[in-house]
Enzyme design. Structure first.
Site, short mmCIF file in Angstrom:
data_model
loop_
_atom_site.label_atom_id
_atom_site.label_comp_id
_atom_site.label_asym_id
_atom_site.label_seq_id
_atom_site.Cartn_x
_atom_site.Cartn_y
_atom_site.Cartn_z
N ILE A 1 0.70 -1.18 0.12
CA ILE A 1 -0.01 0.02 0.20
C ILE A 1 0.75 1.22 0.04
O ILE A 1 1.95 1.28 0.47
CB ILE A 1 -0.85 -0.06 1.18
CG1 ILE A 1 -0.41 -0.08 2.42
CG2 ILE A 1 -1.77 -1.07 1.09
CD1 ILE A 1 -1.20 0.17 3.71
N LYS B 1 2.45 -5.00 3.27
CA LYS B 1 3.66 -4.19 3.29
C LYS B 1 3.20 -2.61 3.17
O LYS B 1 2.51 -2.32 2.37
CB LYS B 1 4.74 -4.35 2.34
CG LYS B 1 6.00 -3.58 2.64
CD LYS B 1 6.91 -3.45 1.63
CE LYS B 1 6.81 -2.04 0.63
NZ LYS B 1 6.74 -0.82 1.33
N THR B 2 3.46 -1.77 4.38
CA THR B 2 2.99 -0.51 4.37
C THR B 2 4.14 0.51 3.60
O THR B 2 5.11 -0.15 3.32
CB THR B 2 3.11 -0.18 5.68
OG1 THR B 2 4.13 -0.39 6.53
CG2 THR B 2 1.91 -0.69 6.49
N GLU C 1 7.03 3.13 3.11
CA GLU C 1 8.08 3.44 3.80
C GLU C 1 7.83 4.57 4.58
O GLU C 1 8.35 5.13 5.63
CB GLU C 1 9.40 3.57 3.17
CG GLU C 1 9.47 4.27 1.97
CD GLU C 1 9.15 3.53 0.64
OE1 GLU C 1 8.12 2.71 0.84
OE2 GLU C 1 9.63 3.76 -0.63
N PRO D 1 11.99 -1.81 -3.25
CA PRO D 1 12.71 -2.68 -4.21
C PRO D 1 13.16 -3.99 -3.09
O PRO D 1 13.51 -4.85 -3.46
CB PRO D 1 13.82 -1.86 -4.26
CG PRO D 1 13.27 -0.48 -4.33
CD PRO D 1 12.48 -0.37 -3.06
N GLY E 1 -0.33 2.07 -5.86
CA GLY E 1 0.71 3.10 -6.02
C GLY E 1 0.79 3.44 -7.43
O GLY E 1 -0.18 3.48 -8.11
N GLU F 1 -4.15 -0.92 -8.30
CA GLU F 1 -4.91 0.38 -8.41
C GLU F 1 -3.80 1.55 -8.52
O GLU F 1 -2.80 1.77 -7.45
CB GLU F 1 -5.41 0.53 -7.00
CG GLU F 1 -6.83 1.42 -7.31
CD GLU F 1 -6.35 2.81 -6.83
OE1 GLU F 1 -5.90 3.53 -7.56
OE2 GLU F 1 -6.65 3.18 -5.44
N CYS G 1 -4.88 9.44 -5.97
CA CYS G 1 -4.81 8.98 -7.12
C CYS G 1 -5.85 9.43 -8.24
O CYS G 1 -5.76 9.48 -9.24
CB CYS G 1 -4.65 7.45 -7.07
SG CYS G 1 -5.92 6.67 -6.24
N GLN H 1 8.57 14.44 -3.21
CA GLN H 1 7.16 14.95 -3.52
C GLN H 1 7.11 16.39 -3.83
O GLN H 1 6.82 16.99 -4.66
CB GLN H 1 5.94 14.53 -2.84
CG GLN H 1 5.84 13.04 -2.85
CD GLN H 1 5.50 12.55 -4.15
OE1 GLN H 1 4.78 12.89 -4.99
NE2 GLN H 1 6.01 11.32 -4.65
N GLU I 1 0.80 13.02 -13.66
CA GLU I 1 0.39 12.80 -12.38
C GLU I 1 1.00 13.81 -11.64
O GLU I 1 2.15 13.41 -11.32
CB GLU I 1 0.07 11.59 -12.13
CG GLU I 1 -0.64 11.34 -10.54
CD GLU I 1 -0.92 9.97 -10.22
OE1 GLU I 1 -0.02 9.43 -10.29
OE2 GLU I 1 -2.08 9.84 -9.57
N ILE I 2 0.61 14.97 -10.96
CA ILE I 2 1.48 15.76 -10.30
C ILE I 2 1.35 15.18 -8.99
O ILE I 2 2.52 15.33 -7.91
CB ILE I 2 0.98 17.14 -10.39
CG1 ILE I 2 1.04 17.60 -11.75
CG2 ILE I 2 1.81 18.33 -9.42
CD1 ILE I 2 0.71 19.18 -12.10
P1 ADP Z 1 5.06 6.54 -4.57
O1 ADP Z 1 5.95 6.99 -5.90
O2 ADP Z 1 3.40 7.44 -4.68
O3 ADP Z 1 5.62 6.44 -3.45
P2 ADP Z 1 4.99 3.71 -5.27
O4 ADP Z 1 4.49 2.98 -6.46
O5 ADP Z 1 6.74 3.85 -5.45
O6 ADP Z 1 4.45 5.17 -5.16
O7 ADP Z 1 4.77 3.04 -3.99
C1 ADP Z 1 3.56 2.23 -3.60
C2 ADP Z 1 4.15 1.33 -2.81
O8 ADP Z 1 5.03 0.27 -3.36
C3 ADP Z 1 4.93 1.43 -1.67
O9 ADP Z 1 4.67 0.54 -0.55
C4 ADP Z 1 6.41 1.08 -2.07
O10 ADP Z 1 7.45 0.82 -1.08
C5 ADP Z 1 6.08 -0.13 -2.87
N1 ADP Z 1 7.10 -0.01 -3.89
C6 ADP Z 1 7.94 0.69 -4.40
N2 ADP Z 1 8.89 -0.04 -5.54
C7 ADP Z 1 8.41 -1.15 -5.25
C8 ADP Z 1 9.02 -2.40 -5.95
N3 ADP Z 1 10.11 -2.37 -6.86
N4 ADP Z 1 8.56 -3.76 -5.77
C9 ADP Z 1 7.41 -3.67 -4.75
N5 ADP Z 1 7.02 -2.68 -4.28
C10 ADP Z 1 7.30 -1.30 -4.36
#
Ligand code: ADP
Length: 501
Positions: A167, A193-194, A196, A227, A246, A269, A303, A350, A400-401
């Protein structure tokens, strides 16, 4: 340009941080590596707390706890009624602790406390009740299917197994609810997984969930980075289903990881560039107000934000004047302060990205009507910004800003605005403002978006499905539609008389 409230020293949040570890198998534990990372206060950039950093090994442990809780029970083996009672007790605890939860959400995310407490936490509670006893948990069942031949055919709707859920940070608790609610109602177990940036509130409410009677292993919460922890979950061979919210770019990555590992089904989503269409016969005052909400709600970090406001030429000048006045009146400041409508953006990344888009709007020739700069000198506050005279090919009209930047575009007729509104890789939502039912019907059918709000915006009832066309995602969340994401259908065929041949 000036905004309504001057910047002041940050208010001390009325809460302590109780939980910072990973939640695995019903226990709070440190990460295997012992690593921690800081979560920051968007009002100042200061550290709120250091939280345990989950990585692949922690994800493995969480998945095996969820696997055991699924395969050996008790969760899917409990009666649906028992499961629903736990979810209802959880909703009661959320209600009881809602002030505390809202304060945590505000501290970690920066959103106005009044928004968290009065709008979002009630939605969270409602969603768990919706998916629990008064909603779905004990009302999930298959069909008896009339088939050719002497067979009794029925379908069983079974939980899929271990659901991996990733998320984002913009609505930490609502995204938690949209994911965890339907997955658990269907009898699955979860590793979540929340984001970070916002790990705190999910840990707190998950502790409450266990107090409500949730058995260990059913819901595991991993704080950590994409990652590492996120990728480990998406590519895990023993995760049966992945749900992700995300950015579109990350959505592509996790879909690839799911495909390359065990082909787990994925719901996504993702991003959006949602049009708001204000027709010549619209009630302009309502349209101005709701188009403002559509974009500025949650600091523009939605979003489905209405980030392209198309206004008919006959009402364009009036709309701009009023939209500008509303933006100048928007109360920006410490999100803990009463009456504040806009807090800081989530983080410096951001913040910088949004200011870059604002510069590109100015340089690209759009007219800056209000805002345009940071607000104050500390933290990640940005002035409510309105651009008029925006053209389709400008970056601010295409990308998307994810910030408080309203882009207003002029149109002449319906065919034109339909074509332009759909001229995007996204298709999450749309808003239509008109008093004419024919216009509303025409636009509703023509817009390629997962939600069309007519003379309203951002209505997020638990029963209403939400999701995207095109690159805004795959599948739907909330409502009965979300159950399909977390159920397998098993066809069972029995001869009416044995043997049938
Ligand atoms: P934002 O750019 O809005 O932070 P992300 O799509 O990068 O959006 O992040 C949404 C979620 O996806 C977060 O929980 C983030 O840690 C996770 N995330 C980011 N990169 C990866 C990845 N390579 N694999 C799995 N989850 C990821």
């Amino acid at each position: 340009f000036s905004t309504a409230v001057a910047f002041e020293e940050p208010i001390t949040p009325p809460v302590q941080i109780d939980y910072t570890q990973l939640l695995i198998n019903g226990q709070f534990v440190d990460s295997t590596s012992g690593k921690k990372f800081p979560t920051l206060d968007p009002r100042t950039g200061d550290v709120i707390a250091h939280v345990a950093e989950g990585e692949a090994e922690d994800v493995n442990q969480a998945v095996s706890a969820a696997r055991k809780a699924f395969d050996e029970g008790p969760w899917p083996k409990m009666t649906a009624y028992e499961r629903s009672r736990i979810m209802l007790r959880f909703a009661d605890l959320l209600e009881k602790h809602s002030d505390h939860i809202a304060a945590l959400e505000t501290w970690d995310n920066g959103k106005p406390y009044e928004q968290a407490a009065n709008e979002e936490i009630p939605l969270l509670i409602r969603l768990f009740r919706y998916y629990a006893g008064r909603g779905w948990a004990d009302k999930i069942h298959g069909l008896t299917v009339p088939a050719d031949g002497p067979y009794h055919v029925q379908t069983l709707h079974e939980p899929i197994g271990v659901a991996g859920q990733i998320i984002p940070w913009n609505f930490p608790l609502l995204m938690y609810a949209w994911k965890v609610g339907p997955a658990l109602a269907c009898g699955n177990t979860v590793v979540l997984k929340t984001a970070e940036q916002t790990p705190l509130s999910a840990l707190y409410v998950s502790k409450l969930f266990h107090e409500a009677g949730l058995p260990p292993g059913v819901l595991n919460v991993i704080s950590g980075f994409g990652p590492t922890a996120g990728a480990a979950l998406a590519s895990h061979m023993d995760v049966d289903k992945l749900a992700f919210t995300g950015s579109t770019d990350t959505g592509k990555i996790v879909l690839g990881l799911a495909a390359k590992s065990n082909l787990k089904p994925v719901t996504l989503e993702l991003g959006g560039k949602s049009p708001v269409i204000v027709c010549e016969d619209a009630d302009v005052d309502t349209a101005v107000e709701l188009a403002h909400l559509a974009l500025f709600f949650n600091q523009g970090q939605c979003c489905c934000a209405g980030s392209r406001t198309f206004v008919h030429e006959r009402v364009y000048d009036e709309f701009i004047e009023k939209a500008k006045a509303l933006a100048l009146k928007r109360v920006v400041g410490d999100p803990f302060k009463k009456g504040v409508e806009q807090g800081p953006q989530i983080d410096s990344e951001q913040f910088k990205k949004i200011l870059k888009y604002i510069r590109s709007g100015i340089e690209g020739g759009a007219t800056l009507e209000s805002g345009g700069e940071r607000f104050g000198s500390k933290g990640y506050y940005i002035q409510p910004t309105v651009f008029s005279n925006v053209q389709d090919n400008m970056l601010i009209a295409k990308d998307e800003i994810f910030g408080p930047v309203q882009s207003i575009l002029k149109f002449k007729d319906l065919d034109e605005v339909i074509r332009r509104a759909n001229m995007t890789r996204y298709g999450l939502a749309a808003g239509v403002f008109t008093q004419n039912i024919d216009t509303a019907n025409t636009l509703t059918r023509a817009l390629k978006a997962g939600t069309v709000w007519i003379n309203c915006f951002d209505i997020f009832d638990a029963a209403i499905p939400f999701g995207g066309y095109k690159m805004s995602g795959q599948g739907r969340e909330k409502g009965i539609y979300s159950l399909n994401n977390y159920l397998q259908v098993k066809a069972v065929v029995t001869p009416l008389k044995s043997p049938a041949w």
